[in-house]
Design a protein around this motif. Structure first.
Motif, mmCIF file in Angstrom:
data_model
loop_
_atom_site.group_PDB
_atom_site.id
_atom_site.type_symbol
_atom_site.label_atom_id
_atom_site.label_comp_id
_atom_site.label_asym_id
_atom_site.label_seq_id
_atom_site.Cartn_x
_atom_site.Cartn_y
_atom_site.Cartn_z
ATOM 1 N N PRO A 122 -19.697 -23.100 -80.954
ATOM 2 C CA PRO A 122 -20.894 -23.953 -80.856
ATOM 3 C C PRO A 122 -22.013 -23.329 -80.033
ATOM 4 C CG PRO A 122 -18.913 -25.259 -80.568
ATOM 5 C CD PRO A 122 -18.472 -23.827 -80.562
ATOM 6 N N GLU A 123 -21.652 -22.643 -78.939
ATOM 7 C CA GLU A 123 -22.655 -21.977 -78.115
ATOM 8 C C GLU A 123 -23.301 -20.814 -78.862
ATOM 9 O OE1 GLU A 123 -22.653 -19.135 -74.130
ATOM 10 O OE2 GLU A 123 -21.079 -20.664 -74.366
ATOM 11 N N LEU A 124 -22.492 -20.050 -79.577
ATOM 12 C CA LEU A 124 -23.051 -18.936 -80.337
ATOM 13 C C LEU A 124 -23.966 -19.443 -81.448
ATOM 14 C CD1 LEU A 124 -23.193 -15.898 -80.848
ATOM 15 C CD2 LEU A 124 -21.192 -16.134 -82.351
ATOM 16 N N ILE A 125 -23.583 -20.548 -82.097
ATOM 17 C CA ILE A 125 -24.438 -21.116 -83.143
ATOM 18 C C ILE A 125 -25.779 -21.547 -82.558
ATOM 19 C CG2 ILE A 125 -24.696 -23.007 -84.800
ATOM 20 C CD1 ILE A 125 -22.824 -20.965 -85.844
ATOM 21 N N ASP A 126 -25.790 -22.047 -81.322
ATOM 22 C CA ASP A 126 -27.074 -22.365 -80.677
ATOM 23 C C ASP A 126 -27.985 -21.136 -80.677
ATOM 24 O OD1 ASP A 126 -26.337 -24.972 -80.126
ATOM 25 O OD2 ASP A 126 -25.692 -24.548 -78.067
ATOM 26 N N HIS A 127 -27.426 -20.005 -80.296
ATOM 27 C CA HIS A 127 -28.217 -18.766 -80.263
ATOM 28 C C HIS A 127 -28.630 -18.337 -81.670
ATOM 29 C CE1 HIS A 127 -27.503 -18.358 -76.044
ATOM 30 N NE2 HIS A 127 -26.197 -18.120 -76.161
ATOM 31 N N ILE A 128 -27.725 -18.471 -82.627
ATOM 32 C CA ILE A 128 -28.050 -18.107 -84.009
ATOM 33 C C ILE A 128 -29.166 -19.002 -84.544
ATOM 34 C CG2 ILE A 128 -27.151 -18.083 -86.377
ATOM 35 C CD1 ILE A 128 -24.462 -17.165 -85.203
ATOM 36 N N ASP A 129 -29.084 -20.303 -84.243
ATOM 37 C CA ASP A 129 -30.151 -21.219 -84.656
ATOM 38 C C ASP A 129 -31.497 -20.787 -84.083
ATOM 39 O OD1 ASP A 129 -28.445 -22.801 -86.107
ATOM 40 O OD2 ASP A 129 -28.247 -24.369 -84.578
ATOM 41 N N ASP A 130 -31.497 -20.406 -82.797
ATOM 42 C CA ASP A 130 -32.743 -19.969 -82.160
ATOM 43 C C ASP A 130 -33.311 -18.729 -82.857
ATOM 44 O OD1 ASP A 130 -32.567 -22.018 -80.332
ATOM 45 O OD2 ASP A 130 -31.695 -20.790 -78.735
ATOM 46 N N LEU A 131 -32.413 -17.801 -83.209
ATOM 47 C CA LEU A 131 -32.874 -16.586 -83.890
ATOM 48 C C LEU A 131 -33.419 -16.905 -85.284
ATOM 49 C CD1 LEU A 131 -30.113 -14.001 -82.886
ATOM 50 C CD2 LEU A 131 -32.517 -14.034 -82.143
#
Length: 567
Positions: free
Chosen positions: A447-456
């Protein structure tokens, strides 16, 4: 060259001596000296749907205190096709609080798991599951496991027929040993005067490794049918079920650094009529029983049997055993392999709502009260719940006049928030702290990594393009990462192999792009990839297709190519 010897694997000896999966499980359950069971019985309890685990977050501290590891058990229940009544769900919800750690885990195989069950509660938990007309037998172990099926409920009469066929396959391939009832349900023990147990399909030593079966209705490929040992692809013409294409030899698991292990997609063997599916399934399982590798468990899956011998050999074997031949396969095409969220109407006028469940974990937390919401919905809704192969849940068979009530409950419990398309297409295995095989985080980190992917994706203006993203804590592939457009496979704590190039249809393997990288390097690589995707992708070109066309990775033609990093 595959590393094969003439010496049987130790697990084969354990199975042979187990008296049809009994071992000494019954006596170990009442041993008060330890919270664990013996190594041999640990292998056998898998056939009963139980894995011994310990909390790896606490290992060092408990060792310092000279205590044994904090042992507990994961219990997995079979749910053929993922179909549960709401009354069953309410019982499962209560079991999670009574016997386990309070949460329910929806798996990538349309089953559910309890975690944190201590040894003294194992028997009562299994008994409670069986009281709800479900079981844990063959949820794990070297047998055919939970049979998966396209989850969309009652979209047509064909969907119901196909689900019933999946349930028939599941029942037909269930082990026949009486050990399960003896140990867990206080069944009568076998005496010398009674006939001995027999396994007409499996034999005394069962299969060389686990065996997975899925049934699917194109154009949806929500079960990732090509990732399975055996698949039945429904062929529908003019709203009638003609039969099934048979696919064989899929599987995800590999071992880091071992070139003789690799994922494979299933190949199409032929076509059969609906009335022939049980005979086909039985004999394919028996071919694997007789020809699978029992000297090397890393080479024991059916995918290697098919890859080593070839489709013509398998077809000849099957024809000889059945006395008739499969027909040539029919044309079938997949267009989608995720879940379709929100409300959809069924053929009978009822409705169903597909709900996103992050990594399949049903619990209440600070963000939303999912477990409470589902309990309240199940308490007022007398339809069914459907567990999907993507770790989500479908509230099914909803009458028109109940939709608003369910919507109100979803809003009350903060379950109507918008999530990104990429998050909706994501999956993760359990990994730390309980999985003994985990090398890195998955469920707790994705979930934390997806937050970063969403931002990118927002940064590069591609938030409207969902990317199938999957993460596992080790290369065993439980969340099917080697089919993802963006796959992460744990290599060490905080470090992952990055794979690119699967497709949204679930019909292509991906390839390693970067090896053993941390979060900083992952985000750097994705930043560059997303920039190129935003600037150079063709109209409606999927991310997995783009990275192949642009040359970042190659289109994989065989599983041996998956781990060959493109430089």
């Amino acid at each position: 060259m595959n590393k094969q010897t003439n010496k049987l694997e130790a697990v084969e000896v354990i199975k042979d001596r187990s008296n049809f999966l009994r071992g000494t499980i019954a006596s170990e359950l009442i041993n008060p000296i330890t919270g664990s069971i013996t190594a041999d019985d640990t292998q056998l309890t898998k056939f009963h749907g139980i894995y011994q685990q310990d909390d790896r977050d606490l290992r060092k501290e408990r060792a310092r205190q000279k205590l044994e590891p904090l042992y507990s058990f994961m219990i997995r229940a079979r749910v053929p096709g993922g179909v549960m009544t709401t009354d069953q769900w309410l019982a499962v919800d209560q079991m999670a609080d009574t016997f386990a750690n309070g949460s329910i885990r929806l798996t990538t195989r349309q089953a559910f798991q309890f975690h944190g069950v201590i040894k003294t509660r194992l028997k009562s938990t299994v008994a409670a599951i069986n009281e709800q007309l479900m079981d844990t037998l063959a949820a794990c172990g070297d047998v055919n496991r939970n049979v998966m099926c396209t989850a969309n409920p009652e979209l047509s009469a064909v969907h119901q027929q196909v689900y019933e066929d999946a349930a028939r396959i599941s029942a037909h391939l269930t082990p026949q040993t009486r050990a399960y009832h003896e140990i867990w349900l206080d069944g009568q023990q076998v005496t010398n005067n009674q006939p001995k147990d027999a396994e007409p399909i499996y034999g005394q030593t069962y299969l060389p490794r686990k065996f997975k079966t899925a049934v699917v209705i194109p154009p949806d490929n929500d079960v990732d049918v090509l990732a399975h040992d055996l698949g039945f692809v429904a062929i529908v013409r003019d709203q009638k079920l003609l039969g099934y294409n048979i696919t064989v030899g899929g599987g995800m698991g590999t071992t880091h650094g071992d070139a003789d292990t690799f994922p494979l997609l299933a190949q199409t063997l032929g076509f059969c009529r609906p009335e022939q599916i049980l005979e086909v399934a039985e004999h394919i399982v028996m071919i694997q029983r007789d020809h699978g590798d029992r000297t090397n468990r890393k080479h024991a899956r059916f995918k290697y049997t098919v890859d080593d011998h070839g489709l013509p050999w398998l077809r000849d074997q099957l024809t000889t055993r059945m006395g008739w031949s499969l027909e040539p396969p029919e044309q079938a095409e997949f267009t989608h392999n995720g879940d379709r969220y929100g409300w959809r109407q069924n053929a009978d006028g009822s409705w169903h709502h597909t709900l996103y469940v992050a990594s399949g974990r049903v619990q209440d937390d600070q963000r939303q009260t999912l477990k409470t919401a589902l309990r309240e919905i199940a308490g007022s809704h007398k339809g069914t719940f459907r567990l999907t192969a993507n770790q989500n849940l479908i509230i099914a068979d909803v009458p028109e006049d109940q939709k608003d009530h369910i919507d109100d409950l979803l809003k009350t419990h903060q379950l109507t928030e918008n999530i990104s398309l990429t998050r909706s297409l994501s999956m993760a295995c359990v990994a730390f702290p309980t999985c003994a095989l985990a090398m890195a985080e998955a469920e707790r980190y994705l979930p934390e990594l997806i937050d970063h992917i969403d931002d990118l994706q927002l940064k590069h203006g591609i938030a409207s393009r969902g990317i199938v993203t999957r993460m596992t804590g080790c290369p065993n592939g439980c969340a099917r990462p080697f089919m993802a457009e963006l796959g992460f496979v744990g290599k060490a704590p905080g470090r992952y192999n990055l794979y690119l190039g699967g497709n949204p249809q679930g019909t292509r393997l991906n390839q390693m792009y970067r090896e053993n990288i941390d979060e900083k390097e992952i985000l750097k690589q994705l930043d560059e990839l997303f920039r190129a995707y935003a600037n150079d992708a063709q109209v409606e070109e999927a991310f997995g297709d783009f990275v192949i066309r642009a040359g970042y990775v190659k289109a994989v033609e065989h599983g041996r190519q998956v781990h060959l990093q493109v430089v």
